[in-house]
Scaffold this motif. Structure first.
Motif, PDB file in Angstrom:
ATOM      1  N   GLU A 157       0.834  -1.205   0.000  1.00  0.00           N
ATOM      2  CA  GLU A 157       0.000   0.000   0.000  1.00  0.00           C
ATOM      3  C   GLU A 157       0.869   1.255   0.000  1.00  0.00           C
ATOM      4  N   VAL A 158       1.903   1.248   0.840  1.00  0.00           N
ATOM      5  CA  VAL A 158       2.807   2.398   0.907  1.00  0.00           C
ATOM      6  C   VAL A 158       3.537   2.579  -0.422  1.00  0.00           C
ATOM      7  N   LYS A 159       4.061   1.502  -0.974  1.00  0.00           N
ATOM      8  CA  LYS A 159       4.835   1.605  -2.204  1.00  0.00           C
ATOM      9  C   LYS A 159       3.966   2.003  -3.400  1.00  0.00           C
ATOM     10  N   ASN A 160       2.677   1.728  -3.332  1.00  0.00           N
ATOM     11  CA  ASN A 160       1.775   2.162  -4.401  1.00  0.00           C
ATOM     12  C   ASN A 160       1.558   3.667  -4.369  1.00  0.00           C
ATOM     13  N   VAL A 161       1.777   4.260  -3.203  1.00  0.00           N
ATOM     14  CA  VAL A 161       1.555   5.698  -3.037  1.00  0.00           C
ATOM     15  C   VAL A 161       2.855   6.478  -3.138  1.00  0.00           C
ATOM     16  N   SER A 162       3.929   5.904  -2.579  1.00  0.00           N
ATOM     17  CA  SER A 162       5.191   6.635  -2.492  1.00  0.00           C
ATOM     18  C   SER A 162       6.354   5.793  -3.012  1.00  0.00           C
ATOM     19  N   PRO A 163       7.228   6.390  -3.802  1.00  0.00           N
ATOM     20  CA  PRO A 163       8.411   5.667  -4.281  1.00  0.00           C
ATOM     21  C   PRO A 163       9.533   5.645  -3.258  1.00  0.00           C
ATOM     22  N   ASP A 164       9.316   6.282  -2.116  1.00  0.00           N
ATOM     23  CA  ASP A 164      10.391   6.437  -1.146  1.00  0.00           C
ATOM     24  C   ASP A 164      10.569   5.182  -0.294  1.00  0.00           C
ATOM     25  N   ILE A 165      11.482   5.232   0.631  1.00  0.00           N
ATOM     26  CA  ILE A 165      11.923   4.049   1.375  1.00  0.00           C
ATOM     27  C   ILE A 165      10.870   3.564   2.366  1.00  0.00           C
ATOM     28  N   VAL A 166      10.698   2.248   2.426  1.00  0.00           N
ATOM     29  CA  VAL A 166       9.881   1.605   3.452  1.00  0.00           C
ATOM     30  C   VAL A 166      10.791   0.701   4.273  1.00  0.00           C
ATOM     31  N   LEU A 167      10.734   0.879   5.583  1.00  0.00           N
ATOM     32  CA  LEU A 167      11.623   0.190   6.516  1.00  0.00           C
ATOM     33  C   LEU A 167      10.822  -0.596   7.547  1.00  0.00           C
ATOM     34  N   ILE A 168      11.302  -1.781   7.886  1.00  0.00           N
ATOM     35  CA  ILE A 168      10.776  -2.558   9.006  1.00  0.00           C
ATOM     36  C   ILE A 168      11.888  -2.710  10.036  1.00  0.00           C
ATOM     37  N   THR A 169      11.554  -2.507  11.320  1.00  0.00           N
ATOM     38  CA  THR A 169      12.469  -2.833  12.402  1.00  0.00           C
ATOM     39  C   THR A 169      11.906  -4.033  13.147  1.00  0.00           C
ATOM     40  N   THR A 170      12.690  -5.099  13.257  1.00  0.00           N
ATOM     41  CA  THR A 170      12.208  -6.351  13.818  1.00  0.00           C
ATOM     42  C   THR A 170      13.255  -6.972  14.738  1.00  0.00           C
ATOM     43  N   ASN A 171      12.794  -7.812  15.670  1.00  0.00           N
ATOM     44  CA  ASN A 171      13.746  -8.541  16.516  1.00  0.00           C
ATOM     45  C   ASN A 171      14.249  -9.802  15.826  1.00  0.00           C
ATOM     46  N   GLY A 172      13.646 -10.160  14.702  1.00  0.00           N
ATOM     47  CA  GLY A 172      14.154 -11.255  13.888  1.00  0.00           C
ATOM     48  C   GLY A 172      13.756 -12.653  14.301  1.00  0.00           C
ATOM     49  N   HIS A 173      13.055 -12.797  15.418  1.00  0.00           N
ATOM     50  CA  HIS A 173      12.661 -14.134  15.882  1.00  0.00           C
ATOM     51  C   HIS A 173      11.723 -14.832  14.906  1.00  0.00           C
ATOM     52  N   LEU A 174      10.836 -14.062  14.287  1.00  0.00           N
ATOM     53  CA  LEU A 174       9.800 -14.637  13.434  1.00  0.00           C
ATOM     54  C   LEU A 174      10.179 -14.632  11.955  1.00  0.00           C
ATOM     55  N   LEU A 175      11.433 -14.364  11.676  1.00  0.00           N
ATOM     56  CA  LEU A 175      11.897 -14.273  10.298  1.00  0.00           C
ATOM     57  C   LEU A 175      12.149 -15.682   9.746  1.00  0.00           C
ATOM     58  N   ASN A 176      11.072 -16.472   9.709  1.00  0.00           N
ATOM     59  CA  ASN A 176      11.174 -17.868   9.266  1.00  0.00           C
ATOM     60  C   ASN A 176      11.088 -17.961   7.746  1.00  0.00           C
ATOM     61  N   ASP A 177      11.077 -19.183   7.232  1.00  0.00           N
ATOM     62  CA  ASP A 177      11.088 -19.384   5.777  1.00  0.00           C
ATOM     63  C   ASP A 177       9.915 -18.695   5.092  1.00  0.00           C
ATOM     64  N   THR A 178       8.728 -18.802   5.688  1.00  0.00           N
ATOM     65  CA  THR A 178       7.521 -18.255   5.068  1.00  0.00           C
ATOM     66  C   THR A 178       7.552 -16.741   4.990  1.00  0.00           C
ATOM     67  N   ILE A 179       7.812 -16.089   6.125  1.00  0.00           N
ATOM     68  CA  ILE A 179       7.795 -14.624   6.131  1.00  0.00           C
ATOM     69  C   ILE A 179       8.995 -14.078   5.367  1.00  0.00           C
ATOM     70  N   ARG A 180      10.128 -14.800   5.397  1.00  0.00           N
ATOM     71  CA  ARG A 180      11.303 -14.355   4.640  1.00  0.00           C
ATOM     72  C   ARG A 180      10.990 -14.307   3.142  1.00  0.00           C
ATOM     73  N   GLU A 181      10.313 -15.331   2.652  1.00  0.00           N
ATOM     74  CA  GLU A 181       9.955 -15.375   1.233  1.00  0.00           C
ATOM     75  C   GLU A 181       8.984 -14.253   0.877  1.00  0.00           C
ATOM     76  N   LYS A 182       8.026 -14.005   1.764  1.00  0.00           N
ATOM     77  CA  LYS A 182       7.052 -12.939   1.513  1.00  0.00           C
ATOM     78  C   LYS A 182       7.728 -11.571   1.482  1.00  0.00           C
ATOM     79  N   ILE A 183       8.644 -11.352   2.399  1.00  0.00           N
ATOM     80  CA  ILE A 183       9.345 -10.068   2.457  1.00  0.00           C
ATOM     81  C   ILE A 183      10.197  -9.854   1.204  1.00  0.00           C
ATOM     82  N   LEU A 184      10.896 -10.895   0.788  1.00  0.00           N
ATOM     83  CA  LEU A 184      11.738 -10.766  -0.404  1.00  0.00           C
ATOM     84  C   LEU A 184      10.916 -10.600  -1.675  1.00  0.00           C
ATOM     85  N   ASP A 185       9.696 -11.121  -1.666  1.00  0.00           N
ATOM     86  CA  ASP A 185       8.806 -10.949  -2.817  1.00  0.00           C
ATOM     87  C   ASP A 185       8.092  -9.602  -2.804  1.00  0.00           C
TER      88      ASP A 185
END
Length: 315
Positions: free
Chosen positions: A77-105
């Protein structure tokens, strides 16, 4: 000075999978609310129509953004409105195979992972968790997956200022050299004392001060606006700690005002002017906060009033 902000921080959720020693989230009464997705869309639509300056978006606050069920939709939604940077800050615990693939896609530009420690014992001390090696593994898998698909996602690893981290950091940094590419980085960050709610001296045994006597205007007031899960808007993300509608750092609520009205409000200009005139007693939260230790002094003092060293620096 033009009333402009460079970043908007959305707190997508107050839910978190950790109970960190260094986090003041434990002082909050509400620890389970989520941002209404329609509110995010309203903010973006308003900015698209009425605010025509570059702006970055962060998903952080006091919750773990990977828990938010509409996270990927929020990024899109953000990227459809703005070409500027979108950042996530995370503790990384939940960065499993499923969410990693979704984020990279997704169209995410930048993910910052608060690893915060260089060893198991220090991680336990700071994060109140024994999952240091799990998070390291998740980060390595992210780098590996990123490399396979030639993703331009920027990955940052944050390490906090403690005596043990300080001793280990140079050697520990080498551990990641073969993983980093492009704009990726591992960085050392001093622990901020949020109005004395965190005993940063005790935690760090290093350079994070309890108070700052010789200070300058906090750049956060020109850089960030922070939106919490209820739609309340604050002058900087450190105000997430207090969530007090009586503080000067409170600028309004999105149920009552648009984001562009809040950006252009006299309240925000007033707070900035207090800092420029060295008046911190009017904002006790600012007086006791040491966030500026992680910002350079971007100002020069002229006749007792601070002005920008470079007139184009903020505007």
């Amino acid at each position: 000075m033009v009333k402009v902000t460079k970043d908007i921080v959305f707190e997508l959720t107050l839910k978190c999978n950790l109970n960190c020693t260094i986090c003041t989230r434990k002082y909050l009464k509400d620890q389970s609310s989520d941002l209404d997705f329609s509110m995010l869309k309203n903010v973006l639509n308003d900015l698209k129509q009425n605010y025509h300056k570059p702006i970055n978006f962060s998903f952080g606050g006091y919750g773990e953004p990977l828990i938010y069920r509409n996270l990927i939709e929020a990024i899109e939604e953000v990227k459809n409105v703005s070409p500027d940077i979108v950042l996530i800050t995370t503790n990384g615990h939940l960065l499993n195979d499923t969410i990693r693939e979704k984020i990279l896609d997704s169209k995410l530009d930048y993910i910052r992972i608060s690893l915060n420690a260089t060893c198991v014992s220090e991680y336990k001390k700071l994060m109140n968790s024994d999952k240091f090696e799990l998070v390291e593994s998740n980060i390595k898998k992210l780098f590996e997956s990123k490399r396979k698909i030639n993703s331009k996602l920027k990955v940052g690893i944050q390490i906090l200022d403690t005596q043990k981290n300080k001793e280990n950091f140079s050697e520990y940094k080498k551990k990641w050299e073969n993983y980093l590419s492009g704009n990726d980085f591992i960085a050392y960050r001093r622990i901020e004392n949020k109005s004395r709610l965190v005993d940063s001296n005790f935690l760090s045994d290093g350079n994070s001060p309890r108070n700052i006597e010789n200070r300058w205007p906090c750049y956060a007031l020109w850089k960030y606006l922070a939106i919490d899960t209820t739609g309340s808007v604050y002058a900087c993300c450190e105000a997430y700690t207090f969530r007090d509608k009586n503080t000067k750092l409170y600028l309004g609520n999105l149920n009552d005002s648009s984001i562009t009205e809040i950006i252009n409000s006299p309240s925000l200009e007033h707070i900035r002017n207090l800092h420029l005139n060295n008046d911190y007693t009017s904002i006790p939260e600012c007086k006791n906060c040491t966030k500026i230790i992680n910002y350079p002094n971007l100002w020069r003092l002229k006749n007792g009033v601070w002005e920008e060293k470079n007139e184009n620096l903020i505007n």
